[in-house]
Design a protein around this motif. Structure first.
Motif, PDB file in Angstrom:
ATOM      1  N   GLN A 113      52.818 -24.295  91.360  1.00 58.55           N
ATOM      2  CA  GLN A 113      52.612 -22.764  91.241  1.00 58.55           C
ATOM      3  C   GLN A 113      52.425 -22.347  89.693  1.00 58.55           C
ATOM      4  OE1 GLN A 113      55.342 -21.282  93.821  1.00 58.55           O
ATOM      5  NE2 GLN A 113      53.833 -21.485  95.622  1.00 58.55           N
ATOM      6  N   LEU A 114      53.319 -22.988  88.878  1.00 56.30           N
ATOM      7  CA  LEU A 114      52.942 -22.508  87.638  1.00 56.30           C
ATOM      8  C   LEU A 114      52.823 -23.648  86.573  1.00 56.30           C
ATOM      9  CD1 LEU A 114      56.108 -19.970  87.545  1.00 56.30           C
ATOM     10  CD2 LEU A 114      53.810 -19.246  87.652  1.00 56.30           C
ATOM     11  N   GLN A 115      52.150 -23.704  86.015  1.00 56.14           N
ATOM     12  CA  GLN A 115      51.391 -24.544  85.056  1.00 56.14           C
ATOM     13  C   GLN A 115      51.324 -24.272  83.532  1.00 56.14           C
ATOM     14  OE1 GLN A 115      50.794 -27.701  86.289  1.00 56.14           O
ATOM     15  NE2 GLN A 115      50.212 -28.686  84.219  1.00 56.14           N
ATOM     16  N   ALA A 116      52.424 -24.647  82.856  1.00 53.48           N
ATOM     17  CA  ALA A 116      52.546 -24.453  81.243  1.00 53.48           C
ATOM     18  C   ALA A 116      51.681 -25.424  80.633  1.00 53.48           C
ATOM     19  CB  ALA A 116      53.978 -24.254  80.972  1.00 53.48           C
ATOM     20  N   SER A 117      51.123 -24.791  79.321  1.00 54.78           N
ATOM     21  CA  SER A 117      50.262 -25.684  78.571  1.00 54.78           C
ATOM     22  C   SER A 117      50.120 -25.265  77.262  1.00 54.78           C
ATOM     23  CB  SER A 117      48.812 -25.903  79.154  1.00 54.78           C
ATOM     24  OG  SER A 117      48.290 -24.537  79.074  1.00 54.78           O
ATOM     25  N   GLY A 118      49.858 -25.789  75.995  1.00 56.95           N
ATOM     26  CA  GLY A 118      49.919 -25.244  74.910  1.00 56.95           C
ATOM     27  C   GLY A 118      50.825 -25.913  73.943  1.00 56.95           C
ATOM     28  N   GLY A 119      51.634 -26.532  74.306  1.00 57.46           N
ATOM     29  CA  GLY A 119      52.941 -27.111  73.360  1.00 57.46           C
ATOM     30  C   GLY A 119      52.474 -28.168  72.278  1.00 57.46           C
ATOM     31  N   GLY A 120      53.005 -28.595  71.357  1.00 57.62           N
ATOM     32  CA  GLY A 120      52.464 -29.536  70.508  1.00 57.62           C
ATOM     33  C   GLY A 120      53.154 -29.453  69.215  1.00 57.62           C
ATOM     34  N   LEU A 121      53.009 -30.210  68.258  1.00 53.71           N
ATOM     35  CA  LEU A 121      53.552 -30.370  67.052  1.00 53.71           C
ATOM     36  C   LEU A 121      52.974 -29.597  65.859  1.00 53.71           C
ATOM     37  CD1 LEU A 121      55.948 -32.097  65.383  1.00 53.71           C
ATOM     38  CD2 LEU A 121      54.189 -33.980  64.976  1.00 53.71           C
ATOM     39  N   VAL A 122      53.848 -28.879  65.386  1.00 47.64           N
ATOM     40  CA  VAL A 122      53.384 -27.986  64.099  1.00 47.64           C
ATOM     41  C   VAL A 122      54.314 -27.930  62.967  1.00 47.64           C
ATOM     42  CG1 VAL A 122      51.779 -26.547  65.906  1.00 47.64           C
ATOM     43  CG2 VAL A 122      54.366 -25.867  65.199  1.00 47.64           C
ATOM     44  N   GLN A 123      54.137 -27.343  62.054  1.00 45.83           N
ATOM     45  CA  GLN A 123      54.844 -27.275  60.809  1.00 45.83           C
ATOM     46  C   GLN A 123      55.564 -25.888  60.812  1.00 45.83           C
ATOM     47  OE1 GLN A 123      52.441 -28.402  57.290  1.00 45.83           O
ATOM     48  NE2 GLN A 123      53.250 -30.795  57.627  1.00 45.83           N
ATOM     49  N   ALA A 124      56.487 -25.824  60.276  1.00 49.21           N
ATOM     50  CA  ALA A 124      57.202 -24.701  60.018  1.00 49.21           C
ATOM     51  C   ALA A 124      56.253 -23.537  59.386  1.00 49.21           C
ATOM     52  CB  ALA A 124      58.367 -24.725  59.104  1.00 49.21           C
ATOM     53  N   GLY A 125      56.300 -22.311  59.898  1.00 44.35           N
ATOM     54  CA  GLY A 125      55.118 -21.280  59.408  1.00 44.35           C
ATOM     55  C   GLY A 125      53.953 -21.187  59.966  1.00 44.35           C
ATOM     56  N   ASP A 126      53.662 -22.209  60.912  1.00 48.76           N
ATOM     57  CA  ASP A 126      52.391 -22.438  62.017  1.00 48.76           C
ATOM     58  C   ASP A 126      52.563 -21.439  63.043  1.00 48.76           C
ATOM     59  OD1 ASP A 126      51.558 -25.788  61.275  1.00 48.76           O
ATOM     60  OD2 ASP A 126      51.402 -23.886  59.989  1.00 48.76           O
ATOM     61  N   SER A 127      51.454 -21.405  63.591  1.00 52.23           N
ATOM     62  CA  SER A 127      51.574 -20.476  64.939  1.00 52.23           C
ATOM     63  C   SER A 127      51.120 -21.341  66.090  1.00 52.23           C
ATOM     64  CB  SER A 127      50.439 -19.385  64.727  1.00 52.23           C
ATOM     65  OG  SER A 127      50.783 -18.599  63.860  1.00 52.23           O
ATOM     66  N   LEU A 128      51.388 -20.877  67.245  1.00 52.13           N
ATOM     67  CA  LEU A 128      51.062 -21.874  68.549  1.00 52.13           C
ATOM     68  C   LEU A 128      51.124 -20.951  69.584  1.00 52.13           C
ATOM     69  CD1 LEU A 128      50.631 -24.976  68.956  1.00 52.13           C
ATOM     70  CD2 LEU A 128      53.112 -24.970  69.798  1.00 52.13           C
ATOM     71  N   ARG A 129      50.170 -21.124  70.740  1.00 54.60           N
ATOM     72  CA  ARG A 129      49.958 -20.235  71.813  1.00 54.60           C
ATOM     73  C   ARG A 129      50.282 -21.222  73.097  1.00 54.60           C
ATOM     74  NH1 ARG A 129      47.777 -15.129  72.266  1.00 54.60           N
ATOM     75  NH2 ARG A 129      47.159 -14.154  74.248  1.00 54.60           N
ATOM     76  N   LEU A 130      51.041 -20.531  73.900  1.00 54.27           N
ATOM     77  CA  LEU A 130      51.498 -21.167  75.152  1.00 54.27           C
ATOM     78  C   LEU A 130      50.878 -20.460  76.299  1.00 54.27           C
ATOM     79  CD1 LEU A 130      55.252 -22.047  74.617  1.00 54.27           C
ATOM     80  CD2 LEU A 130      53.290 -23.238  74.076  1.00 54.27           C
ATOM     81  N   SER A 131      50.494 -21.093  77.269  1.00 47.57           N
ATOM     82  CA  SER A 131      49.810 -20.362  78.346  1.00 47.57           C
ATOM     83  C   SER A 131      50.476 -20.778  79.666  1.00 47.57           C
ATOM     84  CB  SER A 131      48.391 -20.612  78.382  1.00 47.57           C
ATOM     85  OG  SER A 131      47.569 -20.043  79.514  1.00 47.57           O
ATOM     86  N   CYS A 132      50.353 -19.946  80.558  1.00 46.19           N
ATOM     87  CA  CYS A 132      50.930 -20.443  81.965  1.00 46.19           C
ATOM     88  C   CYS A 132      50.264 -19.929  82.996  1.00 46.19           C
ATOM     89  CB  CYS A 132      52.296 -19.571  82.006  1.00 46.19           C
ATOM     90  SG  CYS A 132      53.098 -19.881  83.610  1.00 46.19           S
ATOM     91  N   ALA A 133      49.722 -20.730  83.779  1.00 48.29           N
ATOM     92  CA  ALA A 133      48.732 -20.521  84.919  1.00 48.29           C
ATOM     93  C   ALA A 133      49.180 -20.350  86.102  1.00 48.29           C
ATOM     94  CB  ALA A 133      47.454 -21.485  84.983  1.00 48.29           C
ATOM     95  N   ALA A 134      49.210 -19.357  86.938  1.00 45.88           N
ATOM     96  CA  ALA A 134      49.751 -19.274  88.258  1.00 45.88           C
ATOM     97  C   ALA A 134      48.939 -19.386  89.219  1.00 45.88           C
ATOM     98  CB  ALA A 134      50.391 -17.888  88.002  1.00 45.88           C
ATOM     99  N   SER A 135      49.268 -20.163  90.173  1.00 46.08           N
ATOM    100  CA  SER A 135      48.450 -20.235  91.497  1.00 46.08           C
ATOM    101  C   SER A 135      49.265 -20.368  92.793  1.00 46.08           C
ATOM    102  CB  SER A 135      47.638 -21.477  91.249  1.00 46.08           C
ATOM    103  OG  SER A 135      48.365 -22.874  91.190  1.00 46.08           O
ATOM    104  N   GLY A 136      48.509 -20.678  93.881  1.00 47.31           N
ATOM    105  CA  GLY A 136      49.428 -20.706  95.287  1.00 47.31           C
ATOM    106  C   GLY A 136      49.975 -19.460  95.705  1.00 47.31           C
ATOM    107  N   ARG A 137      50.213 -18.259  95.044  1.00 53.75           N
ATOM    108  CA  ARG A 137      50.986 -17.204  95.331  1.00 53.75           C
ATOM    109  C   ARG A 137      50.501 -16.295  94.688  1.00 53.75           C
ATOM    110  NH1 ARG A 137      56.328 -16.335  97.447  1.00 53.75           N
ATOM    111  NH2 ARG A 137      57.339 -14.641  96.656  1.00 53.75           N
ATOM    112  N   ASP A 138      50.663 -14.876  95.211  1.00 54.46           N
ATOM    113  CA  ASP A 138      50.390 -13.754  94.442  1.00 54.46           C
ATOM    114  C   ASP A 138      51.493 -13.233  93.400  1.00 54.46           C
ATOM    115  OD1 ASP A 138      49.328 -10.294  95.412  1.00 54.46           O
ATOM    116  OD2 ASP A 138      49.284 -11.216  93.497  1.00 54.46           O
ATOM    117  N   PHE A 139      51.240 -13.422  92.015  1.00 59.22           N
ATOM    118  CA  PHE A 139      52.045 -13.192  91.055  1.00 59.22           C
ATOM    119  C   PHE A 139      51.635 -11.923  90.554  1.00 59.22           C
ATOM    120  CE2 PHE A 139      54.829 -16.616  91.086  1.00 59.22           C
ATOM    121  CZ  PHE A 139      54.326 -17.696  91.438  1.00 59.22           C
TER     122      PHE A 139
END
Length: 122
Positions: A1-27
């Motif tokens: 019902q909650l699917q996280a994505s966007g992780g990875g390997l980065v260097q210090a000082g970098d940016s990253l964006r994680l996303s969580c998609a919800a489904s199967g229930r009204d959140f």
């Protein structure tokens, strides 16, 4: 019902964006949040956002660097992570509260997504 994505390997000082998609229930009326867990440490709350997106909470360790946001139409919750540090390395989980209209300071994680690994090298 909650699917996280966007992780990875980065260097210090970098940016990253994680996303969580919800489904199967009204959140759309649920507070949602991001947690993280490093090896040997307890899972900790990183950021929480209320149902409307107006109220939020950040742990002191990420305040000013991370931003949580949500798109109720798309049923997604994102975590923008800037100025990443090696100590941000962890598995990041998204979570949702079962109850409606909960404020961030009363948030409890009733639903969990699978984790996504974030590794920040120095």
């Amino acid at each position: 019902q909650l699917q996280a994505s966007g992780g990875g390997l980065v260097q210090a000082g970098d940016s990253l964006r994680l996303s969580c998609a919800a489904s199967g229930r009204d959140f759309s009326r649920a507070a949602m949040g991001w947690f993280r867990q490093s090896p040997g440490k307890e899972r900790e709350s990183v950021a929480v956002i209320n149902w409307s997106g107006i109220l939020d909470y950040y742990s002191d360790s990420v305040k000013g660097r991370f931003t949580i946001s949500r798109d109720r139409d798309k049923n997604t919750v994102d975590l923008q992570m800037n100025s990443l540090k090696p100590e941000d390395t962890a598995v990041y989980y998204c979570a949702a509260d079962r109850d409606q209209f909960v404020k961030p300071d009363m948030f409890k994680a009733d639903f969990w997504g699978q984790g996504t690994q974030v590794t920040v090298s120095s």
